[in-house]
Design a protein around this motif. Structure first.
Motif, PDB file in Angstrom:
ATOM      1  N   GLU A  99       0.864  -1.181   0.000  1.00 43.01           N
ATOM      2  CA  GLU A  99       0.000   0.000   0.000  1.00 43.01           C
ATOM      3  C   GLU A  99       0.899   1.229   0.000  1.00 43.01           C
ATOM      4  O   GLU A  99       1.626   1.475   0.952  1.00 43.01           O
ATOM      5  N   ILE A 100       0.837   1.990  -1.085  1.00 36.70           N
ATOM      6  CA  ILE A 100       1.752   3.131  -1.223  1.00 36.70           C
ATOM      7  C   ILE A 100       1.093   4.443  -0.804  1.00 36.70           C
ATOM      8  O   ILE A 100       1.735   5.341  -0.283  1.00 36.70           O
ATOM      9  N   ALA A 101      -0.200   4.561  -1.039  1.00 37.99           N
ATOM     10  CA  ALA A 101      -0.952   5.734  -0.583  1.00 37.99           C
ATOM     11  C   ALA A 101      -2.244   5.212   0.035  1.00 37.99           C
ATOM     12  O   ALA A 101      -2.517   4.017  -0.036  1.00 37.99           O
ATOM     13  N   GLY A 126     -13.074  -3.948  -1.349  1.00 29.84           N
ATOM     14  CA  GLY A 126     -14.013  -2.917  -0.893  1.00 29.84           C
ATOM     15  C   GLY A 126     -14.152  -1.859  -1.961  1.00 29.84           C
ATOM     16  O   GLY A 126     -13.220  -1.629  -2.734  1.00 29.84           O
ATOM     17  N   GLY A 127     -15.292  -1.197  -2.025  1.00 29.06           N
ATOM     18  CA  GLY A 127     -15.541  -0.227  -3.086  1.00 29.06           C
ATOM     19  C   GLY A 127     -14.896   1.115  -2.805  1.00 29.06           C
ATOM     20  O   GLY A 127     -15.396   1.892  -2.007  1.00 29.06           O
ATOM     21  N   ASN A 128     -13.782   1.410  -3.430  1.00 27.97           N
ATOM     22  CA  ASN A 128     -13.215   2.760  -3.361  1.00 27.97           C
ATOM     23  C   ASN A 128     -12.275   2.983  -4.530  1.00 27.97           C
ATOM     24  O   ASN A 128     -11.875   2.041  -5.194  1.00 27.97           O
ATOM     25  N   THR A 129     -11.951   4.244  -4.782  1.00 23.88           N
ATOM     26  CA  THR A 129     -11.135   4.559  -5.949  1.00 23.88           C
ATOM     27  C   THR A 129      -9.698   4.878  -5.567  1.00 23.88           C
ATOM     28  O   THR A 129      -8.863   5.078  -6.436  1.00 23.88           O
ATOM     29  N   GLY A 130      -9.408   4.913  -4.270  1.00 19.92           N
ATOM     30  CA  GLY A 130      -8.047   5.138  -3.824  1.00 19.92           C
ATOM     31  C   GLY A 130      -7.526   6.525  -4.153  1.00 19.92           C
ATOM     32  O   GLY A 130      -8.303   7.433  -4.464  1.00 19.92           O
ATOM     33  N   LYS A 131      -6.195   6.664  -4.115  1.00 24.30           N
ATOM     34  CA  LYS A 131      -5.559   7.944  -4.438  1.00 24.30           C
ATOM     35  C   LYS A 131      -4.458   7.699  -5.457  1.00 24.30           C
ATOM     36  O   LYS A 131      -3.267   7.786  -5.142  1.00 24.30           O
ATOM     37  N   PRO A 132      -4.849   7.408  -6.698  1.00 26.50           N
ATOM     38  CA  PRO A 132      -3.830   7.091  -7.725  1.00 26.50           C
ATOM     39  C   PRO A 132      -2.882   8.256  -7.972  1.00 26.50           C
ATOM     40  O   PRO A 132      -1.701   8.033  -8.271  1.00 26.50           O
ATOM     41  N   GLY A 133      -3.361   9.488  -7.824  1.00 24.76           N
ATOM     42  CA  GLY A 133      -2.498  10.657  -8.032  1.00 24.76           C
ATOM     43  C   GLY A 133      -1.373  10.694  -7.021  1.00 24.76           C
ATOM     44  O   GLY A 133      -0.204  10.886  -7.370  1.00 24.76           O
ATOM     45  N   GLU A 134      -1.748  10.497  -5.773  1.00 24.76           N
ATOM     46  CA  GLU A 134      -0.774  10.475  -4.688  1.00 24.76           C
ATOM     47  C   GLU A 134       0.231   9.335  -4.916  1.00 24.76           C
ATOM     48  O   GLU A 134       1.443   9.513  -4.739  1.00 24.76           O
ATOM     49  N   ALA A 135      -0.300   8.163  -5.343  1.00 29.94           N
ATOM     50  CA  ALA A 135       0.557   6.995  -5.569  1.00 29.94           C
ATOM     51  C   ALA A 135       1.568   7.279  -6.681  1.00 29.94           C
ATOM     52  O   ALA A 135       2.764   7.008  -6.532  1.00 29.94           O
ATOM     53  N   VAL A 136       1.085   7.846  -7.798  1.00 26.13           N
ATOM     54  CA  VAL A 136       1.981   8.145  -8.925  1.00 26.13           C
ATOM     55  C   VAL A 136       3.049   9.147  -8.494  1.00 26.13           C
ATOM     56  O   VAL A 136       4.237   8.994  -8.810  1.00 26.13           O
ATOM     57  N   LYS A 137       2.638  10.140  -7.715  1.00 25.11           N
ATOM     58  CA  LYS A 137       3.579  11.152  -7.220  1.00 25.11           C
ATOM     59  C   LYS A 137       4.694  10.500  -6.408  1.00 25.11           C
ATOM     60  O   LYS A 137       5.884  10.769  -6.629  1.00 25.11           O
ATOM     61  N   LYS A 138       4.298   9.618  -5.486  1.00 23.24           N
ATOM     62  CA  LYS A 138       5.297   8.965  -4.633  1.00 23.24           C
ATOM     63  C   LYS A 138       6.220   8.055  -5.453  1.00 23.24           C
ATOM     64  O   LYS A 138       7.421   8.003  -5.209  1.00 23.24           O
ATOM     65  N   GLN A 164       3.058  16.156 -11.763  1.00 24.14           N
ATOM     66  CA  GLN A 164       4.267  15.343 -11.735  1.00 24.14           C
ATOM     67  C   GLN A 164       4.766  15.049 -13.143  1.00 24.14           C
ATOM     68  O   GLN A 164       5.954  15.145 -13.418  1.00 24.14           O
ATOM     69  N   ALA A 165       3.841  14.691 -14.031  1.00 22.59           N
ATOM     70  CA  ALA A 165       4.220  14.343 -15.403  1.00 22.59           C
ATOM     71  C   ALA A 165       4.884  15.526 -16.083  1.00 22.59           C
ATOM     72  O   ALA A 165       5.881  15.372 -16.792  1.00 22.59           O
ATOM     73  N   SER A 166       4.370  16.719 -15.867  1.00 27.30           N
ATOM     74  CA  SER A 166       4.953  17.879 -16.551  1.00 27.30           C
ATOM     75  C   SER A 166       6.265  18.292 -15.891  1.00 27.30           C
ATOM     76  O   SER A 166       7.188  18.720 -16.563  1.00 27.30           O
ATOM     77  N   GLU A 167       6.356  18.143 -14.559  1.00 28.44           N
ATOM     78  CA  GLU A 167       7.587  18.532 -13.879  1.00 28.44           C
ATOM     79  C   GLU A 167       8.769  17.663 -14.340  1.00 28.44           C
ATOM     80  O   GLU A 167       9.860  18.172 -14.575  1.00 28.44           O
ATOM     81  N   TYR A 168       8.532  16.357 -14.484  1.00 29.44           N
ATOM     82  CA  TYR A 168       9.621  15.459 -14.889  1.00 29.44           C
ATOM     83  C   TYR A 168       9.582  15.144 -16.382  1.00 29.44           C
ATOM     84  O   TYR A 168      10.292  14.273 -16.855  1.00 29.44           O
ATOM     85  N   GLN A 169       8.718  15.838 -17.106  1.00 31.24           N
ATOM     86  CA  GLN A 169       8.609  15.650 -18.562  1.00 31.24           C
ATOM     87  C   GLN A 169       8.379  14.191 -18.943  1.00 31.24           C
ATOM     88  O   GLN A 169       9.052  13.649 -19.830  1.00 31.24           O
ATOM     89  N   ILE A 170       7.450  13.540 -18.251  1.00 30.24           N
ATOM     90  CA  ILE A 170       7.136  12.148 -18.543  1.00 30.24           C
ATOM     91  C   ILE A 170       5.909  12.094 -19.450  1.00 30.24           C
ATOM     92  O   ILE A 170       4.879  12.686 -19.121  1.00 30.24           O
TER      93      ILE A 170
END
Ligand SMILES: [Zn+2]
Lengths: 101, 362
Positions: free
Chosen positions: B208-210, B234-246, B296-302
């Motif tokens: 579990e990353i975020a 369980g039904g939830n959408t999590g925090k994919p943005g936070e996960a990608v950032k980390k 994050q994508a724009s900062e690291y040009q990904i």
């Protein structure tokens, strides 16, 4: 009866009555239709199916969904050909049969 | 027949004409109100059905029926005030905070009603309450405008209501079909991104990353894959943005591609399960997670690539259709092609399976 006298009859008062009759019938049909629409409420759940896969021999098995199933769960059922425990690969609605309606 | 038809016929002929001339609008309004009343009745039935289902589920899980009624009433009327946007700098963090508080509050409310509930079951119940709340809101708002139009005799209000009614009913029926899936904890169409992620993870170990978001590591033709999905079943959408950032911060300079997979609304006439590719952050919701990924994508040009699987709103919130399930293999093929085309060996790729993970573990 000559055709001209028939046209005369239609063209007279009876034509107006026919017109009124059609108008009333139209309104009644419209009301009945909207009442019927209000009553129609389908709330039966779709029929769910669970797809199980054997990790060792890839045998696929589809059965009805049971409470507690979820994708990724290791089932307590065993494979019919190699006795390995099955895991749940998918849960989906039974595809609709093409109805004649 | 002859001369005596005149007066009687004339009256009958001109009466409707005069009637529609002076009372046509009133008549039209009555007809519209009759139609709206029928729809409102149906909406009322829907929300009562949803409420009953939620109450039954709560009491089946172990809540006392009186407490369940009170608790449900509280949750249905629970409101969220979004932050002021007059000075928009830093608003994303504020929105995120408010939504986190709301999320925690609803989960805690469910757990107060049913104390010995497992986390996934509590999540599913919370989703069920949200679908019920959506139906409640739709009914209340339409009733408000209907009564307002009736009270003021404003035909334009009534006609506008009649115009949008059929579209609103489609939405309401979608939420109604969501009730069954949330009640039983079955995967929904929106979970297709999570299902693709799970299939790609293929039994690898997850961490579990975020908050409520898991990541797994996998290999593909010499590239390292980091696969992100919300924690299930369980039904939830999590925090994919936070996960990608980390993940980007952890694997600095190595991440050369982000691929996002999500369900998207199809146009009428398009086929269920159609797949489309594009660029950008494919993620719905209020925009907090989208913002983080884009930043994050724009900062690291990904490069940010996206694959969407098309479905209607009703498909997205009800039990997953076979057509969607069957699209998983092709989506994975396309992800692999995008990875081959855009990265070299020994580079790292983040794959984010976006969507509600109800009924989908990792
Ligand atoms: Zn086997």
């Amino acid at each position: 009866m000559e055709p001209s006298s028939f046209v005369n009859q239609i063209g007279g008062e009876s034509f107006i009555y026919v017109l009124i009759l059609v108008f009333v019938a139209f309104i009644v049909m419209n009301f009945v239709d909207s009442i019927r629409k209000g009553r129609r409420l389908r709330i039966e759940p779709p029929h769910a199916q669970t797809e199980l896969v054997c990790p060792s021999c890839n045998l696929k098995e589809v059965r009805s969904y049971r409470e507690g199933d979820f994708i990724g769960k290791v089932s307590d059922e065993n494979c019919k050909s190699c006795d390995h425990t099955l895991s749940m690969k998918g849960i989906y609605a039974e595809p609709k049969k093409i109805s004649s309606r | 027949m002859g001369g005596e038809t005149s007066i009687f016929t004339m009256i009958i002929l001109y009466l409707p004409f005069l009637f529609f001339l002076f009372y046509g609008q009133k008549f039209q309004m009555q007809m519209a109100m009759f139609e709206i009343r029928g729809h409102l009745k149906q909406l009322n039935k829907m929300r009562n059905f949803a409420k009953n289902q939620t109450l039954t589920t709560l009491s089946k899980a172990g809540a006392k029926i009186e407490d369940a009624k009170k608790g449900l009433e509280l949750m249905l009327n629970y409101f969220t005030i979004l932050p002021e946007s007059m000075d928009p700098a830093g608003i994303v963090a504020k929105v995120e905070h408010i939504l986190d508080v709301r999320d925690d509050k609803l989960i805690r409310e469910v757990k107060t009603l049913v104390p010995d509930l497992s986390d996934p079951d509590a999540r599913n119940l919370e989703n069920l309450v949200e679908a019920t709340a959506a139906l409640e809101q739709i009914y209340k708002i339409l009733r408000h405008f209907f009564l307002l139009g009736k009270k003021t005799g404003n035909i334009y209000l009534i006609i506008q209501l009649q115009m949008i009614m059929s579209l609103v009913m489609i939405e309401a029926r979608a939420y109604l079909s969501a009730i069954h899936a949330f009640r039983n904890g079955q995967p929904i169409g929106d979970g297709i991104g999570a299902l693709v992620a799970l299939t790609m993870i293929g039994g690898a170990e997850t961490t579990e990353i975020a908050k409520e978001t898991a990541v797994a590591e996998s290999k593909f033709e010499g590239r390292k894959l980091l696969i992100v999905k919300a924690v299930g079943p369980g039904g939830n959408t999590g925090k994919p943005g936070e996960a990608v950032k980390k993940l980007i911060e952890k694997n600095k300079k190595k991440v050369k591609l982000i691929v996002m997979v999500d369900g998207a609304l199809k146009l009428e006439g398009e086929d269920l399960g159609d797949i489309a590719e594009g660029v950008g952050a494919a993620i719905g919701g209020i925009g907090v997670e989208k913002f983080k990924i884009e930043e994050q994508a724009s900062e690291y040009q990904i490069p940010l690539h996206a694959i969407i699987i098309k479905q209607s709103l009703a498909d997205a919130v009800s039990l997953m259709k076979k057509e969607l399930y069957d699209s998983v293999e092709e989506v994975i093929d396309r992800i692999r092609r995008i990875i081959r085309d855009n990265t070299k060996k020994r580079q790292t790729v983040i794959i984010a399976g976006i969507g509600n993970s109800i009924g989908i573990a990792q």
